[in-house]
Design a protein around this motif. Sequence first.
Motif, PDB file in Angstrom:
ATOM      1  N   UNK A   1      27.281 -50.549  40.551  1.00  0.00           N
ATOM      2  CA  UNK A   1      26.684 -50.408  41.879  1.00  0.00           C
ATOM      3  C   UNK A   1      25.174 -50.431  41.726  1.00  0.00           C
ATOM      4  N   UNK A   2      24.515 -51.337  42.450  1.00  0.00           N
ATOM      5  CA  UNK A   2      23.090 -51.576  42.243  1.00  0.00           C
ATOM      6  C   UNK A   2      22.199 -50.945  43.303  1.00  0.00           C
ATOM      7  N   UNK A   3      22.701 -50.741  44.516  1.00  0.00           N
ATOM      8  CA  UNK A   3      21.836 -50.188  45.562  1.00  0.00           C
ATOM      9  C   UNK A   3      21.775 -48.672  45.412  1.00  0.00           C
TER      10      UNK A   3
ATOM     11  N   UNK B   1      36.910 -53.359  48.127  1.00  0.00           N
ATOM     12  CA  UNK B   1      36.001 -54.220  47.381  1.00  0.00           C
ATOM     13  C   UNK B   1      36.776 -55.476  47.006  1.00  0.00           C
ATOM     14  N   UNK B   2      36.513 -56.561  47.714  1.00  0.00           N
ATOM     15  CA  UNK B   2      37.249 -57.796  47.463  1.00  0.00           C
ATOM     16  C   UNK B   2      36.881 -58.343  46.094  1.00  0.00           C
TER      17      UNK B   2
ATOM     18  N   UNK C   1      19.521 -55.500  36.995  1.00  0.00           N
ATOM     19  CA  UNK C   1      19.428 -55.369  38.455  1.00  0.00           C
ATOM     20  C   UNK C   1      18.476 -56.407  39.023  1.00  0.00           C
TER      21      UNK C   1
ATOM     22  N   UNK D   1      24.524 -47.121  48.149  1.00  0.00           N
ATOM     23  CA  UNK D   1      24.936 -47.760  49.396  1.00  0.00           C
ATOM     24  C   UNK D   1      26.025 -48.768  49.074  1.00  0.00           C
ATOM     25  N   UNK D   2      27.194 -48.578  49.690  1.00  0.00           N
ATOM     26  CA  UNK D   2      28.316 -49.493  49.498  1.00  0.00           C
ATOM     27  C   UNK D   2      28.828 -49.870  50.872  1.00  0.00           C
ATOM     28  N   UNK D   3      28.817 -51.166  51.159  1.00  0.00           N
ATOM     29  CA  UNK D   3      29.339 -51.614  52.443  1.00  0.00           C
ATOM     30  C   UNK D   3      28.603 -51.029  53.628  1.00  0.00           C
TER      31      UNK D   3
ATOM     32  N   UNK E   1      17.083 -57.170  48.345  1.00  0.00           N
ATOM     33  CA  UNK E   1      17.891 -56.127  47.736  1.00  0.00           C
ATOM     34  C   UNK E   1      18.979 -56.736  46.861  1.00  0.00           C
ATOM     35  N   UNK E   2      19.370 -56.042  45.799  1.00  0.00           N
ATOM     36  CA  UNK E   2      20.462 -56.546  44.956  1.00  0.00           C
ATOM     37  C   UNK E   2      21.791 -56.413  45.693  1.00  0.00           C
ATOM     38  N   UNK E   3      22.842 -57.063  45.184  1.00  0.00           N
ATOM     39  CA  UNK E   3      24.152 -56.931  45.835  1.00  0.00           C
ATOM     40  C   UNK E   3      24.660 -55.498  45.707  1.00  0.00           C
ATOM     41  N   UNK E   4      25.599 -55.142  46.595  1.00  0.00           N
ATOM     42  CA  UNK E   4      26.126 -53.777  46.578  1.00  0.00           C
ATOM     43  C   UNK E   4      26.780 -53.456  45.242  1.00  0.00           C
ATOM     44  N   UNK E   5      27.629 -54.379  44.762  1.00  0.00           N
ATOM     45  CA  UNK E   5      28.348 -54.116  43.517  1.00  0.00           C
ATOM     46  C   UNK E   5      28.613 -55.433  42.824  1.00  0.00           C
ATOM     47  N   UNK E   6      28.773 -55.364  41.506  1.00  0.00           N
ATOM     48  CA  UNK E   6      29.135 -56.538  40.715  1.00  0.00           C
ATOM     49  C   UNK E   6      30.205 -56.140  39.719  1.00  0.00           C
TER      50      UNK E   6
END
Lengths: 213, 98
Positions: A126-128, A115-116, B98, A96-98, B72-77
Amino acid sequence: MATATVSISTLCATFGTHCAISHDPKPLFSQPFSLNRFPSTSYKLTLSPRSPISTLPKVSESAVAETETGSSEPEPDQIVPAQPPSWEPGLFAVVMIGGRQYIVHPGRHLTVQRLKGANVNDKIALHKVLLVGTDTSCYIGKPIVTNAVVYATVEEQGLDPKVIVFKYKKKKHYRRNIGHRQPNTRIRINSIMGYENYPKVTMDDIKSDEPGS
Amino acid sequence: MSLVSSMFGCGVVMAASQAMGIGRRSDGGLTIVCSSRPQKKATAHHMKTRPRKTQAWDRNRKPTVYDPLPPLPPDWTLVIPADASSAPVTPPPPTPSA
């Protein structure tokens, strides 16, 4: 039983190839490049003694591969051997992104919302991860697969094609013409990791659960 | 003879009262019948025919209540910046948890 034996033989074969690859240091460097470029012909390229020319980002990828192999060595599993250099057949993940869900495969690129804070050639995680699937098993997240991470590289920060917003009202001296280009980001999926310890679902479980069979 | 005439007179009075009573009853019934099913129109009809929950199984129905989602974790890092990866030859990549 036949399918089980076939899967066991394939696992043994892949484990054997993994051992062979791990013994020789040179193929380790060549694996990620060939895997990323041509997933289908990766085995042939790794088996051949050729050494592809590498550049800076690819060197970093090889470094990532080295760390992967280092982490996998102290924890060998006989049943399901860890194979960071080569992925399981048919590996994919749903991330899941954005607020949107994407199906991602290692080696493919994906266009998502801007992606700012990420620049070109940045490595992002990506974690989700909502689901991870392979040819034989599936890891269903509740709601996410814990400890699963999808690594990607930012390739380009671009804009979508221009969208023209035109408004007009007759006999009212009203006319608007607005152009808009939505920013996007193109990323390339490098690897999917950390899902092995999560409880999995296989076809055997589904068949056993089915009534009347 | 006076007794007989008095009895006869009473009979006549009873008959008259009965007849009058029967007429009144019929009038009341007709009125009730007429007013029991009027043909309502427009808003009155809509008010009468709109769906309503009358059964216990229907009145007890409510939106599904789910357990609250865990954080939930952030979308991306960001794992490795571009400048860091470009500057050294082999940068050590950090392992995000995570």
